[in-house]
Motif scaffolding. Structure first.
Motif, PDB file in Angstrom:
ATOM      1  N   ALA A 140       0.814  -1.221   0.000  1.00  0.00           N
ATOM      2  CA  ALA A 140       0.000   0.000   0.000  1.00  0.00           C
ATOM      3  C   ALA A 140       0.845   1.267   0.000  1.00  0.00           C
ATOM      4  O   ALA A 140       0.306   2.369  -0.043  1.00  0.00           O
ATOM      5  CB  ALA A 140      -0.929   0.006   1.215  1.00  0.00           C
ATOM      6  N   VAL A 141       2.180   1.138   0.064  1.00  0.00           N
ATOM      7  CA  VAL A 141       3.030   2.328   0.150  1.00  0.00           C
ATOM      8  C   VAL A 141       4.189   2.248  -0.838  1.00  0.00           C
ATOM      9  O   VAL A 141       4.693   1.172  -1.150  1.00  0.00           O
ATOM     10  CB  VAL A 141       3.589   2.531   1.583  1.00  0.00           C
ATOM     11  N   ASP A 142       4.592   3.435  -1.310  1.00  0.00           N
ATOM     12  CA  ASP A 142       5.777   3.567  -2.158  1.00  0.00           C
ATOM     13  C   ASP A 142       6.945   4.158  -1.376  1.00  0.00           C
ATOM     14  O   ASP A 142       8.096   3.757  -1.568  1.00  0.00           O
ATOM     15  CB  ASP A 142       5.480   4.497  -3.352  1.00  0.00           C
ATOM     16  N   ALA A 143       6.629   5.140  -0.525  1.00  0.00           N
ATOM     17  CA  ALA A 143       7.662   5.875   0.218  1.00  0.00           C
ATOM     18  C   ALA A 143       7.295   5.910   1.695  1.00  0.00           C
ATOM     19  O   ALA A 143       6.115   6.024   2.050  1.00  0.00           O
ATOM     20  CB  ALA A 143       7.800   7.297  -0.317  1.00  0.00           C
ATOM     21  N   LEU A 144       8.317   5.842   2.552  1.00  0.00           N
ATOM     22  CA  LEU A 144       8.099   5.865   3.985  1.00  0.00           C
ATOM     23  C   LEU A 144       8.805   7.049   4.622  1.00  0.00           C
ATOM     24  O   LEU A 144       9.961   7.346   4.298  1.00  0.00           O
ATOM     25  CB  LEU A 144       8.623   4.573   4.622  1.00  0.00           C
ATOM     26  N   TYR A 145       8.091   7.707   5.519  1.00  0.00           N
ATOM     27  CA  TYR A 145       8.669   8.766   6.350  1.00  0.00           C
ATOM     28  C   TYR A 145       8.986   8.147   7.699  1.00  0.00           C
ATOM     29  O   TYR A 145       8.081   7.722   8.430  1.00  0.00           O
ATOM     30  CB  TYR A 145       7.678   9.928   6.487  1.00  0.00           C
TER      31      TYR A 145
ATOM     32  N   ASN B 294      15.470  -2.400   2.250  1.00  0.00           N
ATOM     33  CA  ASN B 294      15.623  -3.800   1.858  1.00  0.00           C
ATOM     34  C   ASN B 294      14.325  -4.400   1.362  1.00  0.00           C
ATOM     35  O   ASN B 294      14.339  -5.443   0.673  1.00  0.00           O
ATOM     36  CB  ASN B 294      16.163  -4.622   3.032  1.00  0.00           C
ATOM     37  N   HIS B 295      13.210  -3.767   1.693  1.00  0.00           N
ATOM     38  CA  HIS B 295      11.902  -4.179   1.170  1.00  0.00           C
ATOM     39  C   HIS B 295      11.489  -3.346  -0.046  1.00  0.00           C
ATOM     40  O   HIS B 295      10.323  -3.375  -0.463  1.00  0.00           O
ATOM     41  CB  HIS B 295      10.833  -4.083   2.265  1.00  0.00           C
ATOM     42  N   GLY B 296      12.417  -2.574  -0.578  1.00  0.00           N
ATOM     43  CA  GLY B 296      12.145  -1.832  -1.804  1.00  0.00           C
ATOM     44  C   GLY B 296      11.414  -0.519  -1.617  1.00  0.00           C
ATOM     45  O   GLY B 296      10.942   0.068  -2.610  1.00  0.00           O
ATOM     46  N   LYS B 297      11.352  -0.016  -0.380  1.00  0.00           N
ATOM     47  CA  LYS B 297      10.652   1.246  -0.132  1.00  0.00           C
ATOM     48  C   LYS B 297      11.613   2.426  -0.252  1.00  0.00           C
ATOM     49  O   LYS B 297      12.774   2.351   0.161  1.00  0.00           O
ATOM     50  CB  LYS B 297      10.031   1.261   1.270  1.00  0.00           C
ATOM     51  N   HIS B 298      11.114   3.524  -0.800  1.00  0.00           N
ATOM     52  CA  HIS B 298      11.842   4.783  -0.773  1.00  0.00           C
ATOM     53  C   HIS B 298      11.720   5.367   0.632  1.00  0.00           C
ATOM     54  O   HIS B 298      10.696   5.187   1.305  1.00  0.00           O
ATOM     55  CB  HIS B 298      11.271   5.758  -1.801  1.00  0.00           C
TER      56      HIS B 298
ATOM     57  N   PHE C 268      15.258   5.460  -3.376  1.00  0.00           N
ATOM     58  CA  PHE C 268      15.501   6.840  -2.976  1.00  0.00           C
ATOM     59  C   PHE C 268      15.707   6.916  -1.470  1.00  0.00           C
ATOM     60  O   PHE C 268      15.031   6.263  -0.690  1.00  0.00           O
ATOM     61  CB  PHE C 268      14.309   7.714  -3.370  1.00  0.00           C
ATOM     62  N   LEU C 269      16.652   7.766  -1.066  1.00  0.00           N
ATOM     63  CA  LEU C 269      16.901   8.034   0.350  1.00  0.00           C
ATOM     64  C   LEU C 269      17.258   9.502   0.510  1.00  0.00           C
ATOM     65  O   LEU C 269      18.106  10.021  -0.226  1.00  0.00           O
ATOM     66  CB  LEU C 269      18.049   7.172   0.881  1.00  0.00           C
TER      67      LEU C 269
ATOM     68  N   HIS D 276       8.889  14.246  -4.025  1.00  0.00           N
ATOM     69  CA  HIS D 276       8.019  13.953  -5.164  1.00  0.00           C
ATOM     70  C   HIS D 276       8.732  14.231  -6.483  1.00  0.00           C
ATOM     71  O   HIS D 276       8.670  13.428  -7.431  1.00  0.00           O
ATOM     72  CB  HIS D 276       6.738  14.790  -5.082  1.00  0.00           C
ATOM     73  N   ASP D 277       9.402  15.358  -6.549  1.00  0.00           N
ATOM     74  CA  ASP D 277      10.098  15.726  -7.783  1.00  0.00           C
ATOM     75  C   ASP D 277      11.176  14.690  -8.109  1.00  0.00           C
ATOM     76  O   ASP D 277      11.310  14.267  -9.268  1.00  0.00           O
ATOM     77  CB  ASP D 277      10.726  17.112  -7.631  1.00  0.00           C
ATOM     78  N   CYS D 278      11.939  14.281  -7.103  1.00  0.00           N
ATOM     79  CA  CYS D 278      13.000  13.287  -7.335  1.00  0.00           C
ATOM     80  C   CYS D 278      12.420  11.952  -7.777  1.00  0.00           C
ATOM     81  O   CYS D 278      12.916  11.324  -8.730  1.00  0.00           O
ATOM     82  CB  CYS D 278      13.829  13.100  -6.070  1.00  0.00           C
ATOM     83  N   LEU D 279      11.376  11.486  -7.093  1.00  0.00           N
ATOM     84  CA  LEU D 279      10.788  10.196  -7.440  1.00  0.00           C
ATOM     85  C   LEU D 279      10.185  10.226  -8.837  1.00  0.00           C
ATOM     86  O   LEU D 279      10.330   9.264  -9.614  1.00  0.00           O
ATOM     87  CB  LEU D 279       9.729   9.810  -6.411  1.00  0.00           C
TER      88      LEU D 279
END
Length: 326
Positions: A66-71, A88-92, A119-120, A287-290
Protein backbone atom coordinates in the motif's frame (compact mmCIF):
# COMPACT_ATOMS: atom_id res chain seq x y z
CA UNK A 1 6.20 4.79 -9.81
CA UNK A 2 2.54 5.68 -10.26
CA UNK A 3 1.47 9.28 -10.76
CA UNK A 4 0.35 9.38 -7.12
CA UNK A 5 3.00 8.64 -4.51
CA UNK A 6 1.61 6.57 -1.66
CA UNK A 7 3.17 7.55 1.66
CA UNK A 8 3.48 5.57 4.85
CA UNK A 9 4.53 6.95 8.24
CA UNK A 10 6.66 4.95 10.64
CA UNK A 11 6.21 6.32 14.16
CA UNK A 12 3.09 8.48 14.61
CA UNK A 13 4.56 10.98 17.07
CA UNK A 14 4.36 14.76 17.24
CA UNK A 15 6.54 15.47 14.21
CA UNK A 16 4.59 12.93 12.16
CA UNK A 17 1.42 14.99 12.72
CA UNK A 18 3.14 18.07 11.24
CA UNK A 19 4.31 16.00 8.28
CA UNK A 20 0.85 14.52 7.66
CA UNK A 21 -0.78 17.95 7.88
CA UNK A 22 1.61 19.35 5.27
CA UNK A 23 1.31 16.30 3.01
CA UNK A 24 -2.31 17.30 2.50
CA UNK A 25 -1.06 20.56 0.94
CA UNK A 26 1.18 18.88 -1.61
CA UNK A 27 -0.14 17.52 -4.87
CA UNK A 28 0.87 14.15 -6.23
CA UNK A 29 0.88 12.18 -3.01
CA UNK A 30 -1.27 11.00 -0.14
CA UNK A 31 -0.97 9.15 3.14
CA UNK A 32 -2.09 5.54 2.78
CA UNK A 33 -0.60 3.75 5.80
CA UNK A 34 0.68 4.28 9.35
CA UNK A 35 2.72 1.95 11.55
CA UNK A 36 3.37 2.01 15.29
CA UNK A 37 4.37 -0.55 17.90
CA UNK A 38 1.00 0.39 19.43
CA UNK A 39 -1.75 -0.59 16.98
CA UNK A 40 -4.23 1.70 18.72
CA UNK A 41 -2.03 4.74 18.08
CA UNK A 42 -1.62 3.72 14.45
CA UNK A 43 -5.38 3.34 14.00
CA UNK A 44 -6.10 6.72 15.62
CA UNK A 45 -3.51 8.45 13.44
CA UNK A 46 -4.76 6.74 10.29
CA UNK A 47 -8.33 7.76 11.06
CA UNK A 48 -7.33 11.39 11.69
CA UNK A 49 -5.51 11.70 8.38
CA UNK A 50 -7.59 9.40 6.19
CA UNK A 51 -5.06 6.61 5.71
CA UNK A 52 -6.59 3.29 4.71
CA UNK A 53 -4.11 1.01 6.45
CA UNK A 54 -2.72 0.87 9.98
CA UNK A 55 -0.22 -1.59 11.38
CA UNK A 56 0.89 -2.60 14.87
CA UNK A 57 4.42 -3.43 13.77
CA UNK A 58 6.99 -1.78 11.52
CA UNK A 59 7.62 -5.02 9.64
CA UNK A 60 4.05 -5.00 8.34
CA UNK A 61 4.37 -1.59 6.72
CA UNK A 62 7.72 -2.55 5.18
CA UNK A 63 6.02 -5.56 3.58
CA UNK A 64 2.87 -3.66 2.58
CA UNK A 65 1.90 -3.14 -1.04
CA UNK A 66 0.00 0.00 0.00
CA UNK A 67 3.03 2.33 0.15
CA UNK A 68 5.78 3.57 -2.16
CA UNK A 69 7.66 5.88 0.22
CA UNK A 70 8.10 5.86 3.98
CA UNK A 71 8.67 8.77 6.35
CA UNK A 72 10.73 7.49 9.29
CA UNK A 73 9.69 9.60 12.28
CA UNK A 74 10.94 7.48 15.19
CA UNK A 75 13.69 8.53 17.68
CA UNK A 76 17.29 8.93 16.41
CA UNK A 77 18.51 5.57 17.66
CA UNK A 78 16.17 3.59 15.38
CA UNK A 79 16.63 5.63 12.19
CA UNK A 80 19.35 3.47 10.70
CA UNK A 81 17.85 0.09 11.49
CA UNK A 82 14.33 0.96 10.34
CA UNK A 83 15.47 2.81 7.21
CA UNK A 84 17.67 -0.09 6.13
CA UNK A 85 14.85 -2.59 6.72
CA UNK A 86 12.48 -0.40 4.70
CA UNK A 87 14.94 -0.06 1.82
CA UNK A 88 15.62 -3.80 1.86
CA UNK A 89 11.90 -4.18 1.17
CA UNK A 90 12.14 -1.83 -1.80
CA UNK A 91 10.65 1.25 -0.13
CA UNK A 92 11.84 4.78 -0.77
CA UNK A 93 12.79 6.54 2.47
CA UNK A 94 12.63 10.06 3.84
CA UNK A 95 14.32 9.74 7.24
CA UNK A 96 13.98 12.36 9.94
CA UNK A 97 17.19 14.11 10.95
CA UNK A 98 19.75 13.19 12.08
CA UNK A 99 19.73 10.42 9.50
CA UNK A 100 21.97 8.34 11.76
CA UNK A 101 23.47 8.91 15.20
CA UNK A 102 26.98 8.70 13.71
CA UNK A 103 28.84 8.45 10.42
CA UNK A 104 28.94 4.62 10.22
CA UNK A 105 25.14 4.52 10.46
CA UNK A 106 24.72 7.11 7.70
CA UNK A 107 27.16 5.24 5.48
CA UNK A 108 25.25 2.01 6.10
CA UNK A 109 22.00 3.70 5.06
CA UNK A 110 23.51 5.12 1.89
CA UNK A 111 24.91 1.70 1.03
CA UNK A 112 21.43 0.17 1.47
CA UNK A 113 19.93 2.78 -0.87
CA UNK A 114 22.58 2.02 -3.49
CA UNK A 115 22.19 -1.74 -3.16
CA UNK A 116 18.40 -1.65 -3.40
CA UNK A 117 18.27 1.19 -5.94
CA UNK A 118 15.77 3.18 -3.90
CA UNK A 119 15.50 6.84 -2.98
CA UNK A 120 16.90 8.03 0.35
CA UNK A 121 16.97 11.55 1.79
CA UNK A 122 17.55 13.01 5.22
CA UNK A 123 14.49 15.02 6.26
CA UNK A 124 16.40 18.22 6.94
CA UNK A 125 13.40 20.42 6.27
CA UNK A 126 15.28 23.69 6.78
CA UNK A 127 17.24 23.03 3.59
CA UNK A 128 14.03 23.63 1.64
CA UNK A 129 12.69 26.57 3.65
CA UNK A 130 12.12 29.39 1.09
CA UNK A 131 14.06 31.98 3.10
CA UNK A 132 17.06 29.70 3.58
CA UNK A 133 16.97 28.77 -0.10
CA UNK A 134 17.01 32.49 -0.90
CA UNK A 135 19.84 33.16 1.57
CA UNK A 136 22.01 30.54 -0.11
CA UNK A 137 21.17 31.97 -3.52
CA UNK A 138 22.19 35.48 -2.46
CA UNK A 139 25.43 34.18 -0.93
CA UNK A 140 26.24 32.14 -4.04
CA UNK A 141 25.53 35.13 -6.29
CA UNK A 142 27.89 37.33 -4.27
CA UNK A 143 25.22 39.81 -3.22
CA UNK A 144 26.71 39.94 0.29
CA UNK A 145 30.26 40.06 -1.03
CA UNK A 146 32.84 37.78 0.59
CA UNK A 147 31.05 36.13 3.51
CA UNK A 148 33.27 36.10 6.58
CA UNK A 149 30.84 35.45 9.43
CA UNK A 150 27.86 33.20 10.13
CA UNK A 151 26.11 33.12 13.49
CA UNK A 152 23.33 30.67 14.29
CA UNK A 153 21.96 29.38 17.58
CA UNK A 154 19.24 26.99 18.70
CA UNK A 155 18.19 26.60 22.30
CA UNK A 156 15.29 26.09 24.67
CA UNK A 157 14.88 25.00 28.29
CA UNK A 158 14.31 21.26 28.61
CA UNK A 159 16.03 20.15 31.82
CA UNK A 160 12.66 19.74 33.52
CA UNK A 161 11.57 17.05 31.08
CA UNK A 162 11.30 13.30 31.65
CA UNK A 163 14.78 11.89 32.28
CA UNK A 164 13.80 8.75 30.39
CA UNK A 165 12.59 10.75 27.41
CA UNK A 166 14.37 11.40 24.14
CA UNK A 167 16.18 14.62 25.07
CA UNK A 168 17.73 13.71 28.42
CA UNK A 169 18.34 9.98 28.01
CA UNK A 170 21.83 9.03 26.77
CA UNK A 171 20.55 5.60 25.71
CA UNK A 172 18.33 7.44 23.20
CA UNK A 173 21.23 9.59 21.93
CA UNK A 174 19.89 12.51 23.95
CA UNK A 175 21.34 15.98 24.35
CA UNK A 176 21.17 19.16 22.34
CA UNK A 177 23.67 18.40 19.60
CA UNK A 178 21.90 15.77 17.49
CA UNK A 179 18.44 17.17 18.20
CA UNK A 180 18.97 20.89 17.57
CA UNK A 181 22.70 21.55 17.23
CA UNK A 182 22.43 19.89 13.84
CA UNK A 183 20.61 23.01 12.56
CA UNK A 184 23.36 25.62 13.16
CA UNK A 185 25.96 23.15 11.88
CA UNK A 186 23.85 22.56 8.79
CA UNK A 187 23.58 26.29 8.06
CA UNK A 188 27.33 26.84 8.31
CA UNK A 189 27.94 23.84 6.07
CA UNK A 190 25.30 24.91 3.54
CA UNK A 191 26.78 28.39 3.17
CA UNK A 192 30.50 27.84 3.78
CA UNK A 193 31.16 24.14 3.28
CA UNK A 194 33.27 21.95 5.56
CA UNK A 195 35.56 23.91 7.91
CA UNK A 196 39.32 23.53 8.14
CA UNK A 197 39.17 23.38 11.94
CA UNK A 198 36.55 23.11 14.68
CA UNK A 199 36.68 24.38 18.24
CA UNK A 200 33.94 23.24 20.61
CA UNK A 201 33.10 22.83 24.28
CA UNK A 202 30.09 21.24 25.96
CA UNK A 203 28.32 21.37 29.30
CA UNK A 204 26.75 18.16 30.60
CA UNK A 205 23.54 17.35 32.48
CA UNK A 206 23.21 15.04 35.48
CA UNK A 207 21.89 12.24 33.25
CA UNK A 208 25.14 12.32 31.29
CA UNK A 209 23.82 13.94 28.13
CA UNK A 210 25.41 17.01 26.59
CA UNK A 211 23.13 19.93 27.49
CA UNK A 212 24.88 22.92 25.92
CA UNK A 213 27.53 23.23 23.22
CA UNK A 214 29.37 26.20 21.77
CA UNK A 215 31.24 25.83 18.48
CA UNK A 216 33.50 27.80 16.17
CA UNK A 217 33.95 26.54 12.62
CA UNK A 218 37.09 28.04 11.10
CA UNK A 219 37.46 28.56 7.33
CA UNK A 220 40.24 30.14 5.24
CA UNK A 221 38.37 33.48 5.16
CA UNK A 222 35.37 33.00 7.44
CA UNK A 223 34.24 31.86 10.85
CA UNK A 224 30.90 30.41 11.93
CA UNK A 225 29.93 30.92 15.58
CA UNK A 226 27.32 28.33 16.54
CA UNK A 227 25.58 27.02 19.64
CA UNK A 228 22.86 24.70 20.86
CA UNK A 229 21.47 24.06 24.29
CA UNK A 230 18.73 22.70 26.51
CA UNK A 231 19.57 24.92 29.51
CA UNK A 232 17.98 28.23 28.50
CA UNK A 233 15.71 29.92 25.99
CA UNK A 234 17.87 31.92 23.61
CA UNK A 235 17.32 34.19 20.67
CA UNK A 236 17.05 32.12 17.52
CA UNK A 237 17.95 34.49 14.75
CA UNK A 238 20.75 33.83 12.28
CA UNK A 239 23.19 36.30 10.76
CA UNK A 240 25.19 35.97 7.56
CA UNK A 241 27.67 38.82 7.06
CA UNK A 242 29.85 39.71 4.10
CA UNK A 243 32.00 42.52 2.74
CA UNK A 244 29.00 44.16 1.02
CA UNK A 245 26.20 43.53 3.48
CA UNK A 246 24.38 41.21 5.84
CA UNK A 247 21.35 38.96 5.80
CA UNK A 248 19.34 38.12 8.92
CA UNK A 249 16.99 35.15 9.07
CA UNK A 250 14.01 36.01 11.25
CA UNK A 251 13.36 34.51 14.69
CA UNK A 252 13.31 30.71 14.85
CA UNK A 253 15.45 30.86 11.78
CA UNK A 254 15.30 27.11 11.05
CA UNK A 255 11.59 27.49 10.22
CA UNK A 256 11.64 31.19 9.37
CA UNK A 257 9.01 33.02 7.38
CA UNK A 258 11.29 35.70 5.99
CA UNK A 259 14.58 37.56 6.16
CA UNK A 260 16.06 41.04 6.36
CA UNK A 261 18.72 42.25 3.94
CA UNK A 262 21.11 45.09 4.79
CA UNK A 263 23.06 46.59 1.89
CA UNK A 264 24.78 49.98 1.65
CA UNK A 265 23.28 51.04 4.96
CA UNK A 266 19.73 50.32 3.81
CA UNK A 267 17.59 47.62 5.37
CA UNK A 268 14.73 45.82 3.64
CA UNK A 269 12.55 43.08 5.10
CA UNK A 270 11.17 40.27 2.97
CA UNK A 271 8.34 37.92 3.87
CA UNK A 272 8.61 34.39 2.49
CA UNK A 273 5.96 32.34 4.25
CA UNK A 274 6.16 28.58 4.14
CA UNK A 275 3.37 26.42 2.76
CA UNK A 276 1.81 25.00 5.90
CA UNK A 277 4.30 24.36 8.71
CA UNK A 278 7.13 24.01 6.20
CA UNK A 279 7.47 20.25 5.79
CA UNK A 280 5.63 20.64 2.48
CA UNK A 281 8.80 21.88 0.77
CA UNK A 282 10.83 18.75 1.53
CA UNK A 283 7.85 16.61 0.48
CA UNK A 284 7.77 18.45 -2.84
CA UNK A 285 11.47 17.71 -3.29
CA UNK A 286 10.89 14.00 -2.68
CA UNK A 287 8.02 13.95 -5.16
CA UNK A 288 10.10 15.73 -7.78
CA UNK A 289 13.00 13.29 -7.33
CA UNK A 290 10.79 10.20 -7.44
CA UNK A 291 8.92 11.41 -10.51
CA UNK A 292 12.25 11.97 -12.26
CA UNK A 293 13.61 8.58 -11.21
CA UNK A 294 16.35 10.00 -8.99
CA UNK A 295 17.70 8.05 -6.03
CA UNK A 296 18.93 11.15 -4.22
CA UNK A 297 18.25 14.87 -4.10
CA UNK A 298 20.67 17.23 -5.76
CA UNK A 299 19.73 19.83 -3.14
CA UNK A 300 20.43 17.59 -0.12
CA UNK A 301 22.39 14.61 -1.37
CA UNK A 302 23.83 11.51 0.24
CA UNK A 303 27.20 13.29 0.27
CA UNK A 304 25.63 16.19 2.16
CA UNK A 305 24.28 13.83 4.83
CA UNK A 306 27.66 12.07 5.08
CA UNK A 307 29.41 15.43 5.47
CA UNK A 308 26.93 16.56 8.13
CA UNK A 309 27.39 13.33 10.08
CA UNK A 310 31.15 13.78 9.83
CA UNK A 311 30.90 17.27 11.34
CA UNK A 312 28.60 16.10 14.15
CA UNK A 313 30.99 13.24 14.93
CA UNK A 314 33.94 15.64 15.03
CA UNK A 315 32.17 18.00 17.45
CA UNK A 316 31.31 15.01 19.62
CA UNK A 317 34.92 13.81 19.52
CA UNK A 318 36.23 17.21 20.61
CA UNK A 319 33.70 17.62 23.41
CA UNK A 320 33.72 14.01 24.62
CA UNK A 321 30.07 13.23 23.79
CA UNK A 322 29.50 9.47 23.57
CA UNK A 323 26.47 7.22 23.89
CA UNK A 324 26.30 3.94 25.86
CA UNK A 325 25.54 1.86 22.76
CA UNK A 326 28.59 3.07 20.78
Amino acid sequence: MSNEIRWGIVGPGRIAHSFADDLRLVGGGRLTAVASRDLGRAKDFAKEYGAESSYGSYREIFESDAVDALYIATPHTSHCELSVQAMNHGKHVLCEKPMGVNLPEVEKMVAAAQENQVFLMEALWSRFNPSIVKAKQLVDEGVLGDVSYVNANFGFYALDRDKEGRLLNPRLAGGSLLDIGIYPIFLAYLLLGKPQRIEAISKFHATGVEAQTAMIFDYPYAQAVLSSGLRSKISMKAEIAGSKGSLYLKERWHETQGYMLELNGDEEAFDLPTKGRGYSHEIEEVHDCLNKGRLQSERWSWRNSVDLATLLDEVRRITGVTFPFE
